[in-house]
Motif scaffolding. Structure first.
Motif, mmCIF file in Angstrom:
data_model
loop_
_atom_site.group_PDB
_atom_site.id
_atom_site.type_symbol
_atom_site.label_atom_id
_atom_site.label_comp_id
_atom_site.label_asym_id
_atom_site.label_seq_id
_atom_site.Cartn_x
_atom_site.Cartn_y
_atom_site.Cartn_z
ATOM 1 N N ASN A 220 -0.183 -0.529 16.057
ATOM 2 C CA ASN A 220 0.854 -1.361 15.455
ATOM 3 C C ASN A 220 1.583 -0.575 14.384
ATOM 4 N N ALA A 221 2.718 -1.114 14.012
ATOM 5 C CA ALA A 221 3.484 -0.621 12.875
ATOM 6 C C ALA A 221 4.023 -1.828 12.136
ATOM 7 N N THR A 222 4.450 -1.631 10.905
ATOM 8 C CA THR A 222 4.877 -2.738 10.048
ATOM 9 C C THR A 222 6.136 -2.352 9.311
ATOM 10 N N ALA A 223 7.092 -3.276 9.290
ATOM 11 C CA ALA A 223 8.282 -3.122 8.465
ATOM 12 C C ALA A 223 8.081 -3.982 7.224
ATOM 13 N N ALA A 224 8.057 -3.371 6.045
ATOM 14 C CA ALA A 224 7.751 -4.076 4.815
ATOM 15 C C ALA A 224 8.859 -3.847 3.808
ATOM 16 N N ALA A 225 9.002 -4.849 2.921
ATOM 17 C CA ALA A 225 9.972 -4.795 1.835
ATOM 18 C C ALA A 225 11.365 -4.474 2.373
#
Length: 423
Positions: A220-225
């Motif tokens: 997985n990967a995450t897009a944050a802020a």
């Protein structure tokens, strides 16, 4: 010892100058030189070194005729090369990390690299009632100390939302709240090459977003802020560059569509109201689960008062516009999150990563669908026989939490959506 008969002839050819040929040497073994040991006999016959121990020459076999009509000869084939063991497979099942096709040429940057799509706007609209309740909670809590302080803190809380775009605040959120870290030099080198290809295809400046790493065991990967794209360490170890680029392209789609910052603003402005609501539910649950009849009765009365308050607020005070979104918010926000995932998948597919993204989704869906197998050497599972008093209880392995069905349905829906787009 007489010489052998000459092949296909009546006799040997005449000796030069008409002289008689010398007699054939009647030698049974080579002479022994002084001071040397006799030559050992070759196993099975003639002594070594006499010439009879050499392998027979390879005679040419009849081959195709040459153009001039003379019979040709065939050259014996060369011996096969020695066998060599194949190279060991990489730990990721044979996938190469450098399989990403890189584009060349001039990079064209888009004029607008960030926007807001329908899913982001709908999420912000759905968060307005909860944000108003949160504003009231913050103002009321600090007004108990001082009325002016309540107004100041309410205004400060409203202005704190844009901190999701402040890079130092983003770094603190990523490191302390989300458990992320900066990539090592080796990780940064690999991620930089993949990220450069993704941003080149998207027409986005490479330095607009920062790459982080999460120590999580999932692909997985995450897009944050507002400027952070994080990929799990497990994904970097297991995925080749083509599929890693597909995952990063999906997260870039969240940023470009405004899903990330809209979701963070919605969560931040809903935090006070959700915190108070959780406290109320936890208190009611504690009273109802109590063994004391008085506590159970008190919890029942408070629950009825809460329902009556919601009824009066919605129907008698005509504030259904506030109550209805609060009741329907969980279902609508879940639907909007799925729509945002579809939009991000379409964005990655538009950059040329449709097949790679489908492969990642299929692998993750299969990994979460198959029940976990206990490792070798794990303690045996408990038997169905009842435990006998006076004997130690059987040692049982810790139970594996079941996989969430919503995650499975989400992967299935995303795969179906990508297949329909490819058709």
């Amino acid at each position: 010892m007489t010489p052998p008969a000459y092949p296909d002839a009546g006799g040997p050819p005449p000796y030069p100058d008409g002289a008689a040929p010398p007699p054939y040497p009647d030698v049974e073994a080579p002479p022994v030189h002084p001071g040397e040991a006799p030559t050992p006999m070759y196993p099975g016959g003639a002594p070594a070194g006499t010439g009879f121990d050499r392998p027979p020459p390879v005679r040419p076999e009849a081959g195709p005729s040459r153009p001039d009509g003379a019979p040709g000869t065939s050259v014996p084939a060369a011996p096969p090369p020695p066998y060599q063991d194949p190279a060991p497979s990489p730990p990721d099942g044979g996938a190469r990390h450098d399989d990403l096709a890189l584009q060349s040429g001039r990079k064209h940057l888009k004029a607008h690299q960030r926007g807001v799509d329908g899913a982001s706007l709908a999420q912000l609209v759905m968060s307005l009632p909860v944000a108003l309740i949160s504003l009231s909670v913050v103002s009321f809590a600090f007004s108990l100390v001082d009325a002016t302080l309540g107004l100041v803190m309410a205004a400060a809380w409203l202005l704190s939302g844009p901190l999701v775009f402040h890079r130092p605040a983003e770094a603190a959120i990523a490191r302390h709240l989300l458990g992320m870290r900066r990539p090592t030099p080796a990780e940064a080198e690999r991620l930089g090459a993949v990220w450069e290809e993704v941003t080149r295809r998207a027409g986005v400046s490479q330095g607009t977003y920062e790459l982080w790493v999460q120590e999580r065991a999932e692909l997985n990967a995450t897009a944050a802020a507002g400027h952070i794209v994080a990929v799990t360490r497990h994904a970097m170890d297991r995925l080749p560059n083509s599929r890693l680029a597909a995952v990063l392209a999906h997260e870039l789609g969240h940023h470009v569509g405004g899903h990330t910052w809209a979701g963070m603003l919605a969560d931040w402005y809903a935090l006070p109201a959700r915190t108070v609501w959780r406290w109320i539910l936890a208190g009611l649950a504690g009273l109802l689960r109590s063994r004391s009849k008085a506590n159970v009765a008190c919890g029942g009365c408070l629950g009825l008062l809460l329902l009556q308050f919601i009824w009066v607020l919605a129907f008698q005070e005509s504030m259904w516009w506030l109550v209805l979104p609060l009741v329907a918010a969980p279902v609508l926000i879940a639907w909007l999150h799925r729509r945002a995932e579809f939009r991000a998948d379409d964005y990655a597919a538009g950059l040329g990563f449709r097949d790679d993204l489908m492969a990642v989704l299929a692998a993750e869906h299969q990994a979460r669908s198959v029940p976990a197998v206990p490792p070798p050497g794990a303690p045996p599972m408990p038997s169905h026989a009842p435990h006998q008093p006076g004997t130690p209880p059987p040692h049982t392995a810790p139970a594996t939490p079941p996989a969430r069905k919503s995650a499975h349905s989400n992967f299935e829906a995303r795969l179906q959506h990508l297949r329909q787009g490819a058709a």
